[in-house]
Design a protein around this motif. Structure first.
Motif, short mmCIF file in Angstrom:
data_model
loop_
_atom_site.label_atom_id
_atom_site.label_comp_id
_atom_site.label_asym_id
_atom_site.label_seq_id
_atom_site.Cartn_x
_atom_site.Cartn_y
_atom_site.Cartn_z
N GLY A 94 0.79 -1.23 0.00
CA GLY A 94 0.00 0.00 0.00
C GLY A 94 0.82 1.26 0.00
O GLY A 94 0.26 2.37 0.09
N GLY A 95 2.14 1.16 -0.12
CA GLY A 95 3.00 2.32 0.07
C GLY A 95 3.32 3.12 -1.17
O GLY A 95 3.89 4.20 -1.06
N VAL A 96 3.02 2.59 -2.36
CA VAL A 96 3.28 3.34 -3.60
C VAL A 96 1.96 3.49 -4.32
O VAL A 96 1.43 2.54 -4.90
CB VAL A 96 4.32 2.61 -4.48
N ASN A 97 1.41 4.68 -4.25
CA ASN A 97 0.09 4.89 -4.86
C ASN A 97 -0.09 6.32 -5.32
O ASN A 97 0.66 7.22 -4.94
CB ASN A 97 -1.02 4.48 -3.88
N GLN A 126 -9.18 3.14 3.39
CA GLN A 126 -10.33 2.25 3.54
C GLN A 126 -10.85 1.72 2.20
O GLN A 126 -11.60 0.75 2.18
CB GLN A 126 -11.46 2.97 4.27
N ILE A 127 -10.45 2.36 1.10
CA ILE A 127 -10.88 1.88 -0.22
C ILE A 127 -9.71 1.43 -1.09
O ILE A 127 -9.91 0.96 -2.21
CB ILE A 127 -11.70 2.95 -0.97
N SER A 128 -8.49 1.55 -0.57
CA SER A 128 -7.31 1.14 -1.34
C SER A 128 -7.31 -0.37 -1.54
O SER A 128 -7.65 -1.14 -0.63
CB SER A 128 -6.03 1.56 -0.61
N PRO A 129 -6.90 -0.85 -2.72
CA PRO A 129 -6.92 -2.30 -2.99
C PRO A 129 -5.75 -3.08 -2.39
O PRO A 129 -5.72 -4.30 -2.50
CB PRO A 129 -6.87 -2.35 -4.52
N ALA A 130 -4.80 -2.41 -1.76
CA ALA A 130 -3.62 -3.10 -1.25
C ALA A 130 -3.96 -3.92 -0.01
O ALA A 130 -4.76 -3.50 0.83
CB ALA A 130 -2.52 -2.11 -0.93
N VAL A 131 -3.35 -5.10 0.11
CA VAL A 131 -3.50 -5.95 1.29
C VAL A 131 -2.38 -5.61 2.27
O VAL A 131 -1.20 -5.74 1.94
CB VAL A 131 -3.47 -7.44 0.93
N LEU A 132 -2.75 -5.18 3.48
CA LEU A 132 -1.78 -4.83 4.51
C LEU A 132 -1.66 -6.01 5.47
O LEU A 132 -2.63 -6.40 6.12
CB LEU A 132 -2.23 -3.57 5.26
N LEU A 133 -0.47 -6.58 5.56
CA LEU A 133 -0.25 -7.80 6.34
C LEU A 133 -0.13 -7.48 7.83
O LEU A 133 0.56 -6.54 8.22
CB LEU A 133 1.00 -8.52 5.85
N ALA A 134 -0.83 -8.30 8.66
CA ALA A 134 -0.80 -8.16 10.12
C ALA A 134 -1.04 -6.71 10.54
O ALA A 134 -0.40 -6.19 11.45
CB ALA A 134 0.53 -8.68 10.67
N PHE A 161 -5.52 -6.66 6.44
CA PHE A 161 -6.59 -5.71 6.10
C PHE A 161 -6.49 -5.34 4.63
O PHE A 161 -5.41 -5.12 4.09
CB PHE A 161 -6.48 -4.44 6.95
N VAL A 162 -7.65 -5.26 3.97
CA VAL A 162 -7.73 -4.80 2.59
C VAL A 162 -8.88 -3.81 2.47
O VAL A 162 -9.92 -3.96 3.14
CB VAL A 162 -7.94 -5.99 1.62
N GLY A 163 -8.71 -2.77 1.67
CA GLY A 163 -9.75 -1.77 1.48
C GLY A 163 -10.93 -2.30 0.71
O GLY A 163 -10.86 -3.33 0.02
N ASN A 164 -12.04 -1.60 0.81
CA ASN A 164 -13.29 -1.98 0.15
C ASN A 164 -13.71 -0.85 -0.79
O ASN A 164 -14.21 0.18 -0.36
CB ASN A 164 -14.37 -2.22 1.21
N PRO A 165 -13.52 -1.04 -2.11
CA PRO A 165 -13.84 0.04 -3.05
C PRO A 165 -15.33 0.32 -3.16
O PRO A 165 -15.73 1.34 -3.74
CB PRO A 165 -13.29 -0.49 -4.38
N ASP A 166 -16.19 -0.55 -2.61
CA ASP A 166 -17.63 -0.35 -2.69
C ASP A 166 -18.19 0.41 -1.49
O ASP A 166 -19.41 0.54 -1.34
CB ASP A 166 -18.35 -1.70 -2.80
N LEU A 167 -17.32 0.91 -0.62
CA LEU A 167 -17.80 1.65 0.54
C LEU A 167 -18.61 2.88 0.14
O LEU A 167 -18.25 3.61 -0.78
CB LEU A 167 -16.61 2.12 1.38
N LYS A 168 -19.69 3.11 0.86
CA LYS A 168 -20.44 4.34 0.72
C LYS A 168 -19.96 5.34 1.77
O LYS A 168 -19.55 4.95 2.87
CB LYS A 168 -21.94 4.07 0.91
N PRO A 169 -20.02 6.63 1.50
CA PRO A 169 -19.66 7.63 2.51
C PRO A 169 -20.64 7.60 3.68
O PRO A 169 -21.80 7.19 3.54
CB PRO A 169 -19.74 8.96 1.76
N GLU A 170 -20.19 8.04 4.82
CA GLU A 170 -21.08 8.27 5.95
C GLU A 170 -21.82 9.59 5.74
O GLU A 170 -21.24 10.56 5.26
CB GLU A 170 -20.29 8.33 7.26
N THR A 171 -23.08 9.63 6.09
CA THR A 171 -23.84 10.88 6.06
C THR A 171 -24.48 11.09 7.42
O THR A 171 -24.68 10.15 8.19
CB THR A 171 -24.93 10.85 4.98
#
Length: 751
Positions: free
Chosen positions: A422-425, A510-518, A525-535
């Motif tokens: 997740g460090g190069v984006n 929270q929406i990044s596709p990178a898998v963060l180990l431990a 942890f992996v982000g979810n690109p389908d997340l909706k914003p909080e309102t």
């Protein structure tokens, strides 16, 4: 020097086209001596805006000599921090996470460097501030990402000051070190317009001591003790300029700001086994150093002209945040076996280079005109953000053999450097936000109502993700209505009522596709690109009373209903650490509520015959409710209350004054998968004594953290979700952090 040249050119460019300024342009400008060498107590200002807001001028804070905007914000209602002792970075309005608070500069949103888009307010030196406004509810003409509210940092401009001053002083830290503070501001007529320029050099140092006690579980056996020394030392450099001139039949305002933070963080720790702090039980030493250079700079322009039957404003801004961090962490493990060091022990070293550059372009066109029954304002605001992140690291690990008997020579060269997950984006985000707002009223009643439609198009490209999942595109649209009412019950009493819908976009991580180990305990942890914003739908109801000619007292009730809350969830996929660990992600997990009561008082004690005594008090009781996979809790890390009280006593006959403030915030609890944290702060006491010499010079001695305030945290740590549910602890840790008093001696000379 290139950036300073840009600021200077931006300030002087309109001279060739300018028309002479009106003679009374500076009629409302305040002589610097009245602000800097003041003999009067300043109180909270009573605003005339329909949207509920509190205003605190520089004079309200200045006598306690805050170093940053964050230090000043500690004294206003409902603002909490979870920073280290002596630091105030991520402002938490109403106790909520910094991502829920909108930070404005001169009424305009500013780009934040955090993955949650938050902005650290310790980036702005207090010397630049004219006032701080607490905007409790959203309006259609401002960005809607303000669930908790907004904090508006209004910088000094050329129309509010006339003259200049120099500031010089020294800061004495608890470790005996002395740091410098130097600065100056000048404002006056320059050609056909008015110019303000300012610069400062601020020495920063924060020496702290930390101790951690780690147990198997609460009440269990003591595994080890870690003793830490943590010192952050650096210098902040600032330059700002503002130029206002009449040109082309309208008013042109140009401004620029440059802030450089040059800081070195040095943290050393020693871990001892079995709870005995003695050499033979020393198990681990760790040396962690971070070299930080951060540049913030911005250029802004606004042109206002009567046209098309009303007033039209054209705005343009360009802001850059450039952060470079080089972190090295080297660790020796001494007791990996029964043999004494160095036999079969280990050295581990990590060197990480972090580079982040965030550029943001903003444009706006706005028009305001009278319709007879009301004033209408409409416009469209455009923001284009580009962020590049590059984080690479290398690890050196050496097992020390049997023998040698002496400490070996370890590798001093690191490399090659590889990207962290997740460090190069690259992040690209575009917003186009039109709005329409009406305002009006007569006699005792004033009102405002509007609609804002925000559209967001974002794209995240993560080079460390699998090729098929490397790019995430997401679009959002929101309709955000708002309405405010102010009714004067009498000349001294009034009520405010507000309703507004606001939004919080997902954090980039929270929406990044990178898998963060431990990333969370032993869970990935992996982000979810389908997340909706909080309102959120928010209500504010307040009552305010004028006390005499200068005092104000108020009470405000607030409520927020937050939908589509973003929480951590289990995908069911096994994690990289094997059995009983999982791949976690973020998901929209229902609703939550936030509510509270805010009290504030700012008044001279004239009614008691003490017109030269001013008192200040604010208290905010904060609460919330949310459900996560482990049950009900408050919003993460929301303090239970924030309390400030203080006084200033002026001694006109002696040309002197003194005062004190006392601050305390309640405990905060946060829970995520793998970890639960409770944070407690001790009270903070600050005092000042000043002596004025004539009309132009004041000498001020201040002391802060006089109670040696402590920050204490307890950590419940678990390896897996099931172990967290069953309370099967991996570790229970109690950490205590403290810092000593800080004294400043500062002189200000006005001219």
């Amino acid at each position: 020097m290139t950036r300073l040249s840009l600021l200077a050119c931006a300030a002087m460019a309109p001279l060739a086209l300018a028309t002479p300024a009106l003679a009374d342009d500076a009629a409302d400008a305040t002589p610097v001596s009245e602000l800097i060498v003041t003999g009067e107590i300043a109180f909270r200002d009573r605003t005339e805006t329909v949207a509920p807001a509190l205003s605190y001028g520089l004079e309200y804070f200045q006598r306690f000599e805050p170093l940053t905007a964050g230090d000043a914000m500690k004294r206003v209602p409902s603002v909490a921090f979870l920073s280290d002792v002596l630091e105030s970075d991520g402002a938490r309005l109403r106790g909520l996470d910094p991502g829920y608070t909108q930070i404005l500069i001169n009424g305009e949103r500013v780009p934040g460097a955090g993955l949650d888009r938050s902005f650290f307010v310790d980036r702005i030196p207090a010397e630049l501030i004219e006032r701080i406004e607490v905007v409790r509810s959203a309006s259609a003409n401002r960005s809607g990402d303000a669930v908790a509210g907004a904090l508006n940092i209004v910088l000094r401009d050329s129309q509010t000051l006339d003259g200049g001053y120099l500031r010089a002083g020294a800061i004495l830290l608890n470790d005996g070190r002395v740091r410098e503070t130097l600065g100056g501001v000048w404002s006056g007529q320059a050609g056909p317009g008015r110019l303000l320029v300012g610069a400062s050099i601020q020495g920063r140092r924060n020496p702290k001591e930390k101790t951690s006690w780690r147990y198997d579980e609460p009440g269990g056996a003591l595994d080890n003790i870690e003793v830490q020394s943590d010192t952050r030392n650096g210098t902040d450099y600032t330059f700002n300029a503002a130029y206002e001139v009449q040109v082309g039949g309208g008013d042109l305002e140009l401004s620029g700001l440059f802030v450089r933070t040059d800081r070195f963080a040095d943290e050393d720790s020693w871990e001892y086994q079995d709870g005995n702090i003695r050499n033979r039980d020393l198990s681990v030493t760790n040396d962690n150093n971070v070299d930080i250079t951060t540049d913030n700079w911005s250029l802004n322009g606004k042109f206002t002209r009567e046209m098309f039957g009303g007033k039209t404003r054209l705005k343009a801004g360009y802001a850059v945040f450039n952060d470079q961090q080089d972190e090295i962490e080297e660790e020796y493990e001494y007791l990996r076996d029964s043999n004494p060091f160095p036999e079969d022990d280990r050295f581990t070293g990590d060197l990480t280079h972090s580079r982040l550059k965030d550029k943001e372009l903003s444009l706006a066109i706005e028009h305001e005109r009278e319709l007879g029954f009301a004033t209408v304002e409409f416009g469209v605001q455009f923001v284009d953000k580009n962020r590049d992140t590059d984080i690479t690291t290398d690890r050196t690990r050496v097992t020390i053999p049997n023998p040698p008997a002496a400490r070996p020579t370890l590798p001093g060269v690191y490399g090659p450097f590889l990207p962290v997950p997740g460090g190069v984006n690259k992040i690209e985000e575009t917003r186009i936000d039109p709005y329409l707002m009406f305002s009006g009223g007569q006699d005792a009643l004033k009102w405002e109502a509007g609609l804002r439609y925000e559209t967001t198009s974002s794209k995240i490209t993560d080079e460390t993700a699998p090729a098929a999942d490397r790019t995430v595109d997401k679009d959002y649209q929101f309709l955000l209505p708002s309405a405010h009412l102010r009714y004067n019950l009498s000349e001294d009493d009034r009520i405010n009522a507000s309703v507004a819908r606001t939004v919080r976009r997902p954090g980039f991580g929270q929406i990044s596709p990178a898998v963060l180990l431990a990333e969370m305990g032993d869970n990935d942890f992996v982000g979810n690109p389908d997340l909706k914003p909080e309102t959120a739908w928010g209500l504010d109801l307040g009552y305010e009373r004028r006390l005499g000619t200068r005092g104000v007292a108020g009470v405000n009730l607030f409520y927020r209903k937050v939908s589509d809350l973003i929480e951590v969830a289990n995908t069911g996929v096994e994690g990289s650490e094997g059995e009983d660990t999982f791949l976690l992600t973020a998901r929209n997990a229902g609703d939550g509520s936030v509510w509270g009561v805010e009290l504030d008082l700012s008044t001279p004690l004239t009614m008691f015959g003490m017109e030269h005594t001013g008192v200040f008090l604010n208290y905010s009781w904060l609460d919330s409710d949310i459900d996560d996979p482990f049950g009900s809790r408050r919003f993460n890390d929301q303090s239970k209350y924030v309390f400030n009280v203080g006084f200033i006593q002026d001694l006109p006959t002696w040309g002197a004054a003194f005062g004190a403030t006392y601050r305390k915030q309640g405990d905060a609890f946060g829970r995520i998968v793998g970890e639960e944290v409770t944070t407690s702060y001790g009270a903070d006491l600050e005092v000042f004594v000043e002596k004025r010499f004539g009309q132009n010079f004041v000498l001020r001695l201040t002391g802060s953290n006089l109670l040696d305030a402590k920050k204490e945290e307890t950590f419940n740590k678990f390896n897996t979700i099931e172990e967290q549910r069953s309370r099967d602890f991996d570790e229970y840790e109690v950490e205590s952090e403290k810092a000593g008093p800080v004294f400043q001696l500062v002189g200000r000379y006005a001219f």
